[in-house]
Scaffold this active site. Structure first.
Site, mmCIF file in Angstrom:
data_model
loop_
_atom_site.group_PDB
_atom_site.id
_atom_site.type_symbol
_atom_site.label_atom_id
_atom_site.label_comp_id
_atom_site.label_asym_id
_atom_site.label_seq_id
_atom_site.Cartn_x
_atom_site.Cartn_y
_atom_site.Cartn_z
ATOM 1 N N TYR A 38 0.815 -1.209 0.000
ATOM 2 C CA TYR A 38 0.000 0.000 0.000
ATOM 3 C C TYR A 38 0.853 1.266 0.000
ATOM 4 O O TYR A 38 0.404 2.313 -0.429
ATOM 5 C CB TYR A 38 -0.903 0.036 1.240
ATOM 6 C CG TYR A 38 -2.188 -0.745 1.132
ATOM 7 C CD1 TYR A 38 -2.184 -2.091 0.803
ATOM 8 C CD2 TYR A 38 -3.411 -0.138 1.376
ATOM 9 C CE1 TYR A 38 -3.360 -2.816 0.722
ATOM 10 C CE2 TYR A 38 -4.592 -0.847 1.298
ATOM 11 C CZ TYR A 38 -4.561 -2.181 0.974
ATOM 12 O OH TYR A 38 -5.739 -2.879 0.905
ATOM 13 N N LYS B 181 3.807 -15.294 3.232
ATOM 14 C CA LYS B 181 4.060 -16.070 2.013
ATOM 15 C C LYS B 181 5.574 -16.236 1.937
ATOM 16 O O LYS B 181 6.237 -15.802 0.984
ATOM 17 C CB LYS B 181 3.480 -15.312 0.800
ATOM 18 C CG LYS B 181 3.484 -16.092 -0.495
ATOM 19 C CD LYS B 181 2.419 -17.164 -0.579
ATOM 20 C CE LYS B 181 2.537 -17.939 -1.883
ATOM 21 N NZ LYS B 181 1.696 -19.150 -1.905
ATOM 22 N N ASP C 170 -2.254 -18.431 1.406
ATOM 23 C CA ASP C 170 -3.238 -19.208 0.638
ATOM 24 C C ASP C 170 -3.868 -20.288 1.514
ATOM 25 O O ASP C 170 -5.076 -20.525 1.491
ATOM 26 C CB ASP C 170 -2.627 -19.783 -0.648
ATOM 27 C CG ASP C 170 -1.255 -20.407 -0.462
ATOM 28 O OD1 ASP C 170 -0.671 -20.281 0.633
ATOM 29 O OD2 ASP C 170 -0.758 -21.034 -1.420
ATOM 30 N N ASP D 274 -6.120 -7.156 4.465
ATOM 31 C CA ASP D 274 -7.278 -6.569 3.780
ATOM 32 C C ASP D 274 -8.131 -7.682 3.176
ATOM 33 O O ASP D 274 -9.350 -7.734 3.346
ATOM 34 C CB ASP D 274 -6.775 -5.620 2.679
ATOM 35 C CG ASP D 274 -7.922 -5.023 1.888
ATOM 36 O OD1 ASP D 274 -8.908 -4.596 2.517
ATOM 37 O OD2 ASP D 274 -7.845 -4.999 0.641
ATOM 38 N N ASP E 137 -12.076 -9.400 4.615
ATOM 39 C CA ASP E 137 -13.330 -9.458 3.843
ATOM 40 C C ASP E 137 -13.844 -10.896 3.853
ATOM 41 O O ASP E 137 -15.042 -11.140 3.984
ATOM 42 C CB ASP E 137 -13.118 -9.000 2.395
ATOM 43 C CG ASP E 137 -13.448 -7.525 2.194
ATOM 44 O OD1 ASP E 137 -13.339 -6.765 3.172
ATOM 45 O OD2 ASP E 137 -13.814 -7.140 1.064
#
Ligand code: IPM
Ligand code: MG
Length: 356
Positions: free
Chosen positions: A142, A190, A222, A246, A250
């Site tokens: 970001y 990751k 993942d 983020d 959701d």
């Protein structure tokens, strides 16, 4: 107690849901004898239209001089449709997070028994889900630079950067919450691919021995996304970098049955910000159909986190539960035969419970 609250409604459904949050805050303050002053300021597309800057200096100054910030949402389709727009509403939110040093975003995911059948997952998977995602909020993709396009416009790049210090401070916050909860921390990264993730893992491994009571596990993002659907009850506290957080939150929000239910607190160096995790939902703006509960629960977090006032937070949570028991809900939570309540009616009903 005296409380100075900065109110930043922003765009889309922001103003309608924030109006309900403010009502609830006022009602609780009155009931518990607190003196609150509200000061409203511009952010997002509304601020671009008014003064050409999505996070104006006056807004920042107000936030810095307040005890807490209540934030709605930012974003407008006008900008989404124009990838070349010079300024974007979301830059306002990012500037606020950066300038207030809000490095830890706390996003609790809890299911409500009353809404178990609203979730796309089977009841036995989600009954009793209760975890907290600690999302790093001022670093990663970001904010990393360089970001941009090649001269011919055919190549684009973003940069993911994390320093040891940035990782350390947010991982510590996560461990502290794990200590207050069920003492399990899942570090999401990751590390099989990304250098930044390998530094995350290294730093978390260094800090882990300081919290011997906490069971630390490491998951690739993942795999974490899959487990959140398969065994969401296994999670207690998760900590992760900005973008993974983020996306995962959701995903977490749909476990509960509606995106309109998840509150958040952003904490760090300066004034804390409390905001629903859903976005500005421009299509619904002005229609009074948006669910105000994520904002109202963010107000509960505001009392608990910014002022350490737990009874006030509990009072709000109980009123929210009663509204769900009574079926006083916006359309996102009701089947086709249920009576649908408007945003303001849900807020009014909750206020009436708080006053009782
Ligand atoms: C969130 C939102 C924001 C983010 C957007 C509006 C910039 O999705 O708070 O989760 O990506 O952080
Ligand atoms: Mg998001």
């Amino acid at each position: 107690m005296k409380m100075k609250i900065a109110v930043l409604p922003g765009d889309g459904i922001g103003p309608e849901i924030i109006a309900e949050g403010v009502k609830v805050l006022e009602a609780v303050a009155e009931r518990f004898g607190h003196e609150v002053t509200f000061n409203e300021a511009l952010v997002g597309a509304a601020a671009i239209d008014a003064v050409g800057n999505p996070y104006p200096d006056e807004t920042h100054e107000l936030c810095m001089n307040s005890d807490a910030v209540l934030f709605g949402a930012v974003g407008h389709p006008r900008f989404d449709k124009d990838p070349n727009a010079k300024v974007r509403p979301e830059q306002g939110l990012l500037a606020m997070r950066k300038q207030l040093g809000l490095y830890a975003n706390l996003r609790p995911v809890e299911t409500f028994d009353q809404l178990i059948d609203k979730s796309p997952l089977r009841p036995e998977l989600i009954q009793g889900v209760d975890f907290m995602c600690v999302r790093e909020l001022t670093g990663g993709l970001y904010f990393g630079r360089p970001q941009g396009r090649s001269e011919d416009g055919n190549t684009a790049y973003d940069t993911c950067v994390y320093s040891r210090e940035e990782i350390e401070r947010v991982v510590r916050v996560a461990y502290e919450y794990a200590m207050k909860r069920r003492k399990k921390l899942t570090v999401v990264d990751k590390a099989n691919i990304l250098a930044t993730s390998r530094l995350w893992r290294e730093v978390a491994q260094e800090i882990a021995p300081e919290f011997p009571e906490v069971k630390t596990e490491f998951l690739f993002v993942d795999n974490a996304a899959m487990r959140m659907i398969q065994w969401p009850k296994d999670f207690d506290v998760l900590v992760t970098e900005n973008m993974f957080g983020d996306i995962l939150t959701d995903e977490g929000s749909v476990l509960t049955g509606s995106m309109g239910l998840l509150p958040s607190a952003s904490i760090g160096l300066h004034t804390s910000v409390f905001e629903p995790i859903h976005g500005s939902w421009p299509e619904a703006a002005g229609k009074q159909i948006a669910n105000p509960l994520a904002t109202i629960l963010s107000v509960a977090m505001l009392f608990e986190y910014a002022f350490k006032l737990t009874d006030e937070g509990t009072c709000i949570r109980q009123a929210v539960k009663k509204s769900l028991d009574a079926g006083v809900c916006t359309p996102d939570l009701l089947g086709s035969d249920g009576k649908k309540f408007k945003t303001r009616d849900v807020g009014d009903w909750i206020v009436s419970q708080i006053k009782n």
